[in-house]
Design a protein around this motif. Structure first.
Motif, PDB file in Angstrom:
ATOM      1  N   GLN A   1      43.979   8.212 -28.133  1.00 41.12           N
ATOM      2  CA  GLN A   1      43.232   7.247 -28.941  1.00 41.12           C
ATOM      3  C   GLN A   1      41.993   7.881 -29.566  1.00 41.12           C
ATOM      4  O   GLN A   1      41.620   7.552 -30.697  1.00 41.12           O
ATOM      5  CB  GLN A   1      42.834   6.039 -28.091  1.00 41.12           C
ATOM      6  N   LEU A   2      41.370   8.817 -28.841  1.00 42.75           N
ATOM      7  CA  LEU A   2      40.217   9.519 -29.418  1.00 42.75           C
ATOM      8  C   LEU A   2      40.640  10.326 -30.646  1.00 42.75           C
ATOM      9  O   LEU A   2      39.957  10.309 -31.685  1.00 42.75           O
ATOM     10  CB  LEU A   2      39.583  10.436 -28.374  1.00 42.75           C
ATOM     11  N   TYR A   3      41.764  11.038 -30.537  1.00 43.07           N
ATOM     12  CA  TYR A   3      42.249  11.810 -31.677  1.00 43.07           C
ATOM     13  C   TYR A   3      42.561  10.888 -32.848  1.00 43.07           C
ATOM     14  O   TYR A   3      42.265  11.209 -34.018  1.00 43.07           O
ATOM     15  CB  TYR A   3      43.516  12.590 -31.292  1.00 43.07           C
ATOM     16  N   GLN A   4      43.146   9.732 -32.552  1.00 40.09           N
ATOM     17  CA  GLN A   4      43.473   8.787 -33.617  1.00 40.09           C
ATOM     18  C   GLN A   4      42.203   8.245 -34.268  1.00 40.09           C
ATOM     19  O   GLN A   4      42.129   8.106 -35.494  1.00 40.09           O
ATOM     20  CB  GLN A   4      44.305   7.635 -33.043  1.00 40.09           C
ATOM     21  N   ALA A   5      41.185   7.964 -33.447  1.00 46.19           N
ATOM     22  CA  ALA A   5      39.916   7.460 -33.983  1.00 46.19           C
ATOM     23  C   ALA A   5      39.263   8.490 -34.897  1.00 46.19           C
ATOM     24  O   ALA A   5      38.765   8.157 -35.983  1.00 46.19           O
ATOM     25  CB  ALA A   5      38.980   7.082 -32.840  1.00 46.19           C
ATOM     26  N   VAL A   6      39.266   9.749 -34.484  1.00 45.44           N
ATOM     27  CA  VAL A   6      38.686  10.811 -35.308  1.00 45.44           C
ATOM     28  C   VAL A   6      39.428  10.900 -36.642  1.00 45.44           C
ATOM     29  O   VAL A   6      38.812  10.987 -37.713  1.00 45.44           O
ATOM     30  CB  VAL A   6      38.734  12.158 -34.564  1.00 45.44           C
ATOM     31  N   ALA A   7      40.732  10.853 -36.575  1.00 42.97           N
ATOM     32  CA  ALA A   7      41.522  10.944 -37.801  1.00 42.97           C
ATOM     33  C   ALA A   7      41.232   9.770 -38.740  1.00 42.97           C
ATOM     34  O   ALA A   7      41.133   9.939 -39.968  1.00 42.97           O
ATOM     35  CB  ALA A   7      43.013  10.988 -37.463  1.00 42.97           C
ATOM     36  N   MET A   8      41.076   8.593 -38.195  1.00 43.71           N
ATOM     37  CA  MET A   8      40.808   7.417 -39.020  1.00 43.71           C
ATOM     38  C   MET A   8      39.421   7.514 -39.674  1.00 43.71           C
ATOM     39  O   MET A   8      39.271   7.175 -40.858  1.00 43.71           O
ATOM     40  CB  MET A   8      40.896   6.146 -38.173  1.00 43.71           C
ATOM     41  N   VAL A   9      38.431   7.998 -38.946  1.00 43.62           N
ATOM     42  CA  VAL A   9      37.092   8.137 -39.524  1.00 43.62           C
ATOM     43  C   VAL A   9      37.096   9.202 -40.618  1.00 43.62           C
ATOM     44  O   VAL A   9      36.499   9.025 -41.688  1.00 43.62           O
ATOM     45  CB  VAL A   9      36.058   8.464 -38.429  1.00 43.62           C
ATOM     46  N   LEU A  10      37.777  10.313 -40.372  1.00 40.59           N
ATOM     47  CA  LEU A  10      37.818  11.388 -41.362  1.00 40.59           C
ATOM     48  C   LEU A  10      38.556  10.963 -42.635  1.00 40.59           C
ATOM     49  O   LEU A  10      38.230  11.422 -43.733  1.00 40.59           O
ATOM     50  CB  LEU A  10      38.478  12.622 -40.758  1.00 40.59           C
ATOM     51  N   ALA A  11      39.527  10.084 -42.483  1.00 42.10           N
ATOM     52  CA  ALA A  11      40.306   9.654 -43.650  1.00 42.10           C
ATOM     53  C   ALA A  11      39.593   8.574 -44.452  1.00 42.10           C
ATOM     54  O   ALA A  11      39.918   8.351 -45.627  1.00 42.10           O
ATOM     55  CB  ALA A  11      41.670   9.137 -43.194  1.00 42.10           C
ATOM     56  N   ALA A  12      38.621   7.915 -43.846  1.00 34.70           N
ATOM     57  CA  ALA A  12      37.947   6.797 -44.520  1.00 34.70           C
ATOM     58  C   ALA A  12      36.955   7.297 -45.560  1.00 34.70           C
ATOM     59  O   ALA A  12      36.261   8.296 -45.364  1.00 34.70           O
ATOM     60  CB  ALA A  12      37.232   5.931 -43.490  1.00 34.70           C
ATOM     61  N   GLN A  13      36.876   6.597 -46.675  1.00 32.84           N
ATOM     62  CA  GLN A  13      35.891   6.902 -47.712  1.00 32.84           C
ATOM     63  C   GLN A  13      34.611   6.087 -47.536  1.00 32.84           C
ATOM     64  O   GLN A  13      33.526   6.551 -47.868  1.00 32.84           O
ATOM     65  CB  GLN A  13      36.491   6.609 -49.095  1.00 32.84           C
ATOM     66  N   LYS A  14      34.748   4.883 -47.012  1.00 29.24           N
ATOM     67  CA  LYS A  14      33.582   4.012 -46.844  1.00 29.24           C
ATOM     68  C   LYS A  14      33.596   3.370 -45.449  1.00 29.24           C
ATOM     69  O   LYS A  14      33.731   2.152 -45.305  1.00 29.24           O
ATOM     70  CB  LYS A  14      33.537   2.933 -47.933  1.00 29.24           C
ATOM     71  N   PRO A  15      33.457   4.213 -44.422  1.00 26.70           N
ATOM     72  CA  PRO A  15      33.439   3.661 -43.066  1.00 26.70           C
ATOM     73  C   PRO A  15      32.097   2.988 -42.765  1.00 26.70           C
ATOM     74  O   PRO A  15      31.054   3.379 -43.288  1.00 26.70           O
ATOM     75  CB  PRO A  15      33.645   4.893 -42.180  1.00 26.70           C
ATOM     76  N   VAL A  16      32.132   1.960 -41.914  1.00 27.18           N
ATOM     77  CA  VAL A  16      30.930   1.277 -41.444  1.00 27.18           C
ATOM     78  C   VAL A  16      30.998   1.189 -39.928  1.00 27.18           C
ATOM     79  O   VAL A  16      32.001   0.730 -39.370  1.00 27.18           O
ATOM     80  CB  VAL A  16      30.803  -0.145 -42.022  1.00 27.18           C
ATOM     81  N   PHE A  17      29.938   1.634 -39.262  1.00 24.44           N
ATOM     82  CA  PHE A  17      29.821   1.487 -37.816  1.00 24.44           C
ATOM     83  C   PHE A  17      28.949   0.271 -37.500  1.00 24.44           C
ATOM     84  O   PHE A  17      27.952   0.017 -38.189  1.00 24.44           O
ATOM     85  CB  PHE A  17      29.183   2.722 -37.189  1.00 24.44           C
ATOM     86  N   VAL A  18      29.310  -0.454 -36.459  1.00 19.34           N
ATOM     87  CA  VAL A  18      28.476  -1.540 -35.927  1.00 19.34           C
ATOM     88  C   VAL A  18      28.222  -1.236 -34.458  1.00 19.34           C
ATOM     89  O   VAL A  18      29.173  -1.100 -33.672  1.00 19.34           O
ATOM     90  CB  VAL A  18      29.153  -2.915 -36.069  1.00 19.34           C
ATOM     91  N   PHE A  19      26.949  -1.104 -34.107  1.00 20.74           N
ATOM     92  CA  PHE A  19      26.580  -0.746 -32.736  1.00 20.74           C
ATOM     93  C   PHE A  19      25.954  -1.944 -32.023  1.00 20.74           C
ATOM     94  O   PHE A  19      24.992  -2.550 -32.518  1.00 20.74           O
ATOM     95  CB  PHE A  19      25.574   0.407 -32.738  1.00 20.74           C
ATOM     96  N   GLY A  20      26.501  -2.270 -30.865  1.00 16.35           N
ATOM     97  CA  GLY A  20      25.959  -3.346 -30.046  1.00 16.35           C
ATOM     98  C   GLY A  20      25.226  -2.816 -28.845  1.00 16.35           C
ATOM     99  O   GLY A  20      25.106  -1.598 -28.642  1.00 16.35           O
ATOM    100  N   GLY A  21      24.750  -3.730 -28.010  1.00 17.76           N
ATOM    101  CA  GLY A  21      24.000  -3.326 -26.829  1.00 17.76           C
ATOM    102  C   GLY A  21      24.781  -2.457 -25.872  1.00 17.76           C
ATOM    103  O   GLY A  21      24.202  -1.682 -25.112  1.00 17.76           O
ATOM    104  N   GLY A  22      26.104  -2.548 -25.917  1.00 17.63           N
ATOM    105  CA  GLY A  22      26.926  -1.714 -25.043  1.00 17.63           C
ATOM    106  C   GLY A  22      26.943  -0.255 -25.421  1.00 17.63           C
ATOM    107  O   GLY A  22      27.462   0.584 -24.668  1.00 17.63           O
TER     108      GLY A  22
END
Length: 531
Positions: free
Chosen positions: A189-210
């Protein structure tokens, strides 16, 4: 092992698991719990109300990242602390309440503090609530609580011990369990997440208290990925304020939905994206989402095409920061930093217009306080504004009753936080109405000589409720109550007080308050702005 009454053994057990402070109130039903506190080397803080004890345990836990523990009596004692337990549950705070309970309730009636179902009542606001019917059961339940605090989403727990059992002789508790790591995301899943972020042109992160524990790598991760970012209110400070593509804690602004509609990937880390984060039904995105959380029930909200990762947010962020290379010119971020800055300026102006005058007071306070100051705020308009416009230089330094939304939180929680932090600056922020829910805890702050400035925002009414009534075309009703002279009230407890006439006076009084032995109430009204 040395035999002792079970109540004393429980105190020794807690000390062996790192507990050095207990908040509570002794009563005839839980005196056996107090037999071993001093012998175990634990400090007991005497609250003025069980609600105060619960909020102090919550503030201590938020400030130290250690479990907060409260001792309360049967019946009304537990009921009084159920509001703090509900707050801790909703805000993912590790609080353990240990109460006494009656030995028999089925065949006897009319007993002191009797309830039909005490454990069941607490179960409505806690992760779980159980009765220990033997010494070994008490030890197992306490270890269960501490294990879940460490490995799962931390939420309030309740253990009740029958009165006779607490006074009965028992062998000591077993040795502490080995420390357990939080669940880790599978490598695939980590490898898949990295691939998805690298492929995205306009990624947005949302960070919560966790995601707080991984904050030290977030700045680099945002720069390398070229992603835009938001935080929830609980996540403020996770993204460095100077990060060009950081929208801040502005999720509740309605037009942020249009920002998410432009994204081709959303990465939500350590946040349930709750109603109190968004104040709308959904985020506004139509793209896939990577969701990272310790709570499977949060992941169950995912949609087809999402990547749902059950694991520790800190470990996920560190892995991502290592695995994602810096963007090159042909992979430049598609978000516009000028658009981000303009949006934040517009939202700041909207915030100031909605609740006039508070933004400049926030700016003056921020300039007067040390950068590492920790804040505990109540449900008050002052805090509602500050949560949006006060950029925090570090995470987990502004605590608020986000989920349950109870009044009376700030003062006792700040007391617990100050006890946990020692010399670090702590400030409480309350409104004139909510402050009166728990003002008696001023006695604790005076008794312990805690250097604790208390900002009291006094607009003479329940202004947020009045505004809501007006918006609903309801004639304002029951929103004005006669207030006491708050400064004299503080002085009656032995606290210092100040009523600054200007922003400069306020800054000067705040600096004085940070040098005093004991609390200082700083009474602020809208008149401080001169209009």
């Amino acid at each position: 092992m040395t035999q002792r009454p079970l109540g004393a053994q429980i105190s020794h057990m807690l000390r062996a698991r790192g507990v050095d402070v207990i908040f509570g109130i002794p009563g005839v039903h839980n005196v056996e719990m107090y037999r071993g506190i001093e012998e175990a080397g634990i400090t007991h803080v005497l609250a003025r109300h069980e609600q105060g004890a619960g909020f102090m345990a919550d503030g201590y836990a938020r400030a130290t990242s250690k479990p907060g523990v409260a001792y309360v009596i049967t019946g009304p004692g537990l009921c009084n602390t159920m509001t703090p337990l509900g707050q801790a549950y909703s805000d993912s705070v590790p609080v353990l309440a240990i109460s006494s309970c009656l030995d028999e309730i089925s065949a006897k009636r009319g007993q002191l503090h009797q309830m039909l179902d005490q454990a069941g009542a607490a179960r409505t606001v806690c992760d779980w609530s159980e009765e220990a019917r033997s010494a070994s059961a008490a030890y197992q339940l306490i270890d269960r609580a501490f294990t879940e605090f460490a490995r799962a989403r931390p939420r309030s727990k309740h253990v009740q011990v029958p009165i006779a059992l607490a006074g009965s002789m028992a062998e000591g508790a077993p040795q502490p369990l080995p420390s357990h790591a939080k669940p880790q995301a599978p490598h695939a899943q980590l490898y898949q997440a990295v691939a998805m972020v690298l492929a995205a042109q306009k990624p947005v992160f949302v960070f919560g208290g966790g995601a707080v524990a991984g904050a030290d790598v977030v700045g680099d991760l945002m720069r390398m990925s070229g992603a835009a970012s938001f935080t929830t209110y609980a996540g403020r400070g996770i993204v460095p304020a100077e990060t060009p593509l950081n929208f801040g804690a502005t999720l509740a602004r309605g037009d942020t939905a249009a920002i998410f509609a432009q994204a081709d990937l959303v990465v939500a880390v350590g946040t349930e994206l709750a109603e109190v984060d968004l104040w709308r039904s959904d985020l506004g995105h139509s793209c896939p989402m990577i969701r990272v959380d310790l709570d499977p029930s949060v992941l169950a909200q995912g949609k087809s095409g999402d990547l749902l990762i059950h694991g520790d947010a800190e470990a996920f962020l560190r892995a991502m920061a290592i695995a994602i290379p810096a963007r090159t010119d042909d992979r430049a971020p598609c978000w516009d930093a000028e658009m981000v800055a303009a949006s934040k300026a517009r939202w700041r102006a909207e915030t100031d217009a909605e609740r006039p005058g508070i933004v400049p007071i926030c700016a003056a306070l921020r300039a007067a306080l040390p950068e590492d100051t920790m804040f505990f705020s109540d449900m008050t308009q002052f805090a509602y504004v500050a949560k949006e416009v006060w950029d925090m230089p570090r995470p987990a330094h502004w605590h608020h009753p986000f989920g349950f939304g109870t009044l009376g939180y700030a003062l006792p929680a700040a007391i617990g936080g100050k006890i946990g932090l020692g010399h670090q600056s702590v400030v409480a922020i309350a409104g004139d109405y909510g402050f009166q829910y728990t003002l008696q805890e001023l006695g604790v702050a005076v008794e312990l000589e805690l250097c604790l400035p208390i900002i009291l925002w006094d607009n003479g009414k329940l202004k947020e409720i009045e505004d809501s009534m007006v918006r609903s075309q309801i004639a304002p009703n029951a929103v004005i109550a006669r207030n006491p002279d708050f400064c004299k009230l503080a002085e009656a407890y032995g606290a210092a007080s100040a009523r600054p006439a200007s922003l400069d006076d306020m800054a000067a009084e705040m600096k004085k308050a940070l040098t005093r032995k004991g609390p200082t109430l700083i009474h602020i009204t809208p008149d401080i702005l001169g209009f």
